[in-house]
Design a protein around this motif. Structure first.
Motif, short mmCIF file in Angstrom:
data_model
loop_
_atom_site.label_atom_id
_atom_site.label_comp_id
_atom_site.label_asym_id
_atom_site.label_seq_id
_atom_site.Cartn_x
_atom_site.Cartn_y
_atom_site.Cartn_z
N TRP A 38 1.13 7.47 -6.39
CA TRP A 38 -0.02 8.34 -6.68
C TRP A 38 0.25 9.77 -6.19
O TRP A 38 -0.01 10.74 -6.91
N GLY A 39 0.78 9.89 -4.97
CA GLY A 39 1.08 11.21 -4.42
C GLY A 39 2.11 11.96 -5.24
O GLY A 39 1.99 13.18 -5.44
N LEU A 40 3.11 11.26 -5.74
CA LEU A 40 4.12 11.90 -6.58
C LEU A 40 3.53 12.41 -7.89
O LEU A 40 3.92 13.48 -8.39
N LEU A 41 2.60 11.66 -8.46
CA LEU A 41 1.93 12.10 -9.69
C LEU A 41 1.14 13.39 -9.44
O LEU A 41 1.15 14.31 -10.27
N ILE A 42 0.46 13.46 -8.29
CA ILE A 42 -0.29 14.67 -7.95
C ILE A 42 0.66 15.84 -7.73
O ILE A 42 0.39 16.98 -8.13
N THR A 43 1.80 15.58 -7.09
CA THR A 43 2.81 16.62 -6.88
C THR A 43 3.25 17.22 -8.22
O THR A 43 3.31 18.45 -8.38
N MET A 44 3.55 16.38 -9.17
CA MET A 44 3.98 16.85 -10.49
C MET A 44 2.88 17.68 -11.15
O MET A 44 3.16 18.71 -11.77
N LEU A 45 1.62 17.24 -11.00
CA LEU A 45 0.50 17.96 -11.61
C LEU A 45 0.35 19.35 -11.00
O LEU A 45 0.17 20.35 -11.71
N PHE A 46 0.43 19.44 -9.66
CA PHE A 46 0.24 20.71 -8.96
C PHE A 46 1.39 21.68 -9.23
O PHE A 46 1.17 22.88 -9.39
N SER A 67 0.83 -1.21 0.00
CA SER A 67 0.00 0.00 0.00
C SER A 67 0.86 1.25 0.00
O SER A 67 0.55 2.24 -0.68
N LEU A 68 1.93 1.21 0.79
CA LEU A 68 2.82 2.37 0.89
C LEU A 68 3.41 2.72 -0.48
O LEU A 68 3.47 3.89 -0.87
N PHE A 69 3.83 1.71 -1.20
CA PHE A 69 4.40 1.92 -2.53
C PHE A 69 3.35 2.51 -3.48
O PHE A 69 3.62 3.46 -4.22
N VAL A 102 0.88 9.13 2.17
CA VAL A 102 1.53 8.13 3.02
C VAL A 102 1.02 8.23 4.45
O VAL A 102 0.76 7.22 5.13
N GLU A 103 0.84 9.47 4.93
CA GLU A 103 0.32 9.69 6.29
C GLU A 103 -1.06 9.06 6.47
O GLU A 103 -1.31 8.31 7.42
N LEU A 104 -1.98 9.35 5.55
CA LEU A 104 -3.35 8.85 5.66
C LEU A 104 -3.40 7.33 5.57
O LEU A 104 -4.16 6.67 6.30
N PHE A 162 4.92 9.02 10.66
CA PHE A 162 3.95 7.92 10.69
C PHE A 162 4.54 6.63 10.12
O PHE A 162 4.27 5.54 10.63
N VAL A 163 5.33 6.73 9.06
CA VAL A 163 5.94 5.52 8.47
C VAL A 163 6.88 4.85 9.48
O VAL A 163 6.81 3.63 9.71
N PHE A 164 7.74 5.65 10.13
CA PHE A 164 8.66 5.09 11.12
C PHE A 164 7.89 4.48 12.30
O PHE A 164 8.29 3.46 12.86
N THR A 165 6.77 5.13 12.66
CA THR A 165 5.95 4.64 13.78
C THR A 165 5.36 3.27 13.47
O THR A 165 5.37 2.36 14.32
N PHE A 166 4.85 3.07 12.24
CA PHE A 166 4.26 1.78 11.89
C PHE A 166 5.29 0.66 11.96
O PHE A 166 5.04 -0.40 12.53
N PHE A 167 6.46 0.89 11.38
CA PHE A 167 7.48 -0.15 11.39
C PHE A 167 7.97 -0.45 12.81
O PHE A 167 8.30 -1.59 13.15
#
Length: 426
Positions: A308-316, A301-303, A353-355, A413-418
């Protein structure tokens, strides 16, 4: 994810049509929309508490208890929706007055939208809770179809009720609220029909609104749901304070914050849908003691959401003018929106990633930890916005406060999950 994306289209459709009425109308809807957003935080108590408990009960093979939790979640959702509506209608002027709107047109629009959208908010509460319970059982198809029907209806009603073409009366901002509430009622009705028509064992079958609620089930839902609700409501309250700060820069700035948030929902609403699916997946596998599948599901899921987030970043970042021009038709408003999109664009992947991670941790029952991290770092936006907003950055400083804290939360949040999953045995 598709269901959440349809929710994004709901909001974007409203904003696109309301944009034709001018930035003052958009600003009014932006203020009114804050209170519908605040309601979503409260609604998440029954939704998240019910979804996690139902998923874990199904994972353990206890469908009788899963039904009891589902019924209690629906009862709590109905009660809180009606209570929120009553408070909104009684104190509409005081609530809208918090934002210090100086323009009469924006004030009138905010009052009108708040009364209609919040006065009938119970349909939204029930829709969210039923979506969570459907998802907990592994059925995301029914909510998707229900939201698709609602979206089509909303897209038809918006231009008719907002602009009043031909023989139809022009309701303006009130028309947008009526269209949204009507669509929410239809979505809720389709999901209820889904429960009735389904032949398989749905835990929502034989649900009764008028029935005794057992303390065990209420406590179980509240234990999981209250931290999530506090997190959502705190997030909205912080955004309200930021909106009040933004209002000092004019109606265009408020309109940009509102519309910009809806444009951003292309990323966060989709990530939230993924998080909801991951929440059910992790809840069921954790209930069954399969920690290896929990970790593999999260990494996959993280990947996915990161890309998806990177694609939105490029668009914005690279096409902000094109996006802003779809919702604004005044040069000053477009310029303000472009600045917003570029700055928050850098944080989109981190927000996704946070959500997603919040959904994963909630599936493990760690909603308290999610709330502490989220509230702590989201609250940091206020002092950061004060400092940066009073610098030479001006309005852009407030946008940077939002973007930088989102980046920080995504990493933490990522570090917290692991860390959490490393501690847990299979």
């Amino acid at each position: 994810m598709a269901s959440s994306f349809l929710g994004t289209l709901y909001n974007l459709t409203d904003m696109a049509w309301i944009g034709l009425l001018g930035s003052k109308a958009v600003a009014g809807v932006g203020v009114g929309g804050m209170f519908t957003w605040l309601s979503q935080g409260l609604a998440s108590m029954a939704r998240m508490g019910g979804q996690v408990q139902v998923a874990q009960c199904i994972g353990r093979g206890d469908r009788k208890k899963a039904h009891a939790y589902a019924q209690t979640a629906i009862q709590l959702s109905t009660f809180m929706g009606l209570l929120y509506a009553a408070v909104s209608l009684l104190f509409t002027n005081q609530l809208v007055g918090f934002f210090h709107l100086t323009d009469p047109e924006a004030w009138t629009a905010a009052i009108s939208y708040t009364k209609i959208a919040c006065g009938l908010i119970v349909f939204s509460f029930l829709t969210l809770t039923m979506t969570g319970i459907y998802t907990a059982q592994g059925d995301s198809k029914t909510p998707f179809l229900a939201n698709l029907v609602g979206l089509v209806l909303n897209m038809i009603l918006d231009p008719v009720l907002i602009l009043g073409p031909g023989p139809f009366p022009k309701f303006g901002v009130a028309g947008a609220a009526i269209a949204t509430v009507t669509a929410q009622f239809v979505v809720m009705s389709v999901m209820i029909l889904g429960v009735i028509k389904q032949k398989k064992d749905n835990v929502l079958k034989k649900t009764r609104l008028i029935a005794k609620m057992h303390f065990e089930h209420v406590a179980g839902i509240c234990k999981i749901g209250i931290p999530t609700a506090l997190q959502g409501m705190a997030y909205c309250a912080i955004s309200m304070i930021l909106t009040r700060m933004v209002s000092a820069f004019g109606a265009e700035a408020i309109a940009t914050q509102r519309v910009g948030g809806q444009i951003e929902s292309v990323s966060w609403n989709t990530a939230d849908g993924f998080a909801s699916a991951l929440n059910a997946f992790i809840g069921q596998n954790y209930g069954a003691g399969k920690m290896d599948r929990v970790k593999k599901g999260y990494r996959a899921s993280l990947f996915t959401v990161g890309i998806w987030g990177l694609l939105i970043t490029m668009l914005f970042v690279f096409a902000p003018n094109t996006i802003a021009s779809l919702f604004f038709h005044e040069p000053k408003a477009i310029a303000t929106a472009v600045g917003y999109l570029v700055i928050v664009g850098f944080s989109e992947a981190f927000m996704c990633v946070e959500l997603t991670t919040i959904g994963a941790l909630s599936g493990l029952g760690k909603t308290h930890l999610c709330s502490v991290i989220s509230i702590l770092f989201t609250s940091a936006r206020i002092p950061l916005a004060i400092v940066l907003g009073q610098s030479t950055l001006g309005l852009d400083g407030i946008w940077w406060a939002v973007s930088l804290t989102s980046i920080a939360k995504g990493i933490i949040f990522v570090f917290t999950f692991f860390w959490i999953t490393k501690e847990k045995p299979a």
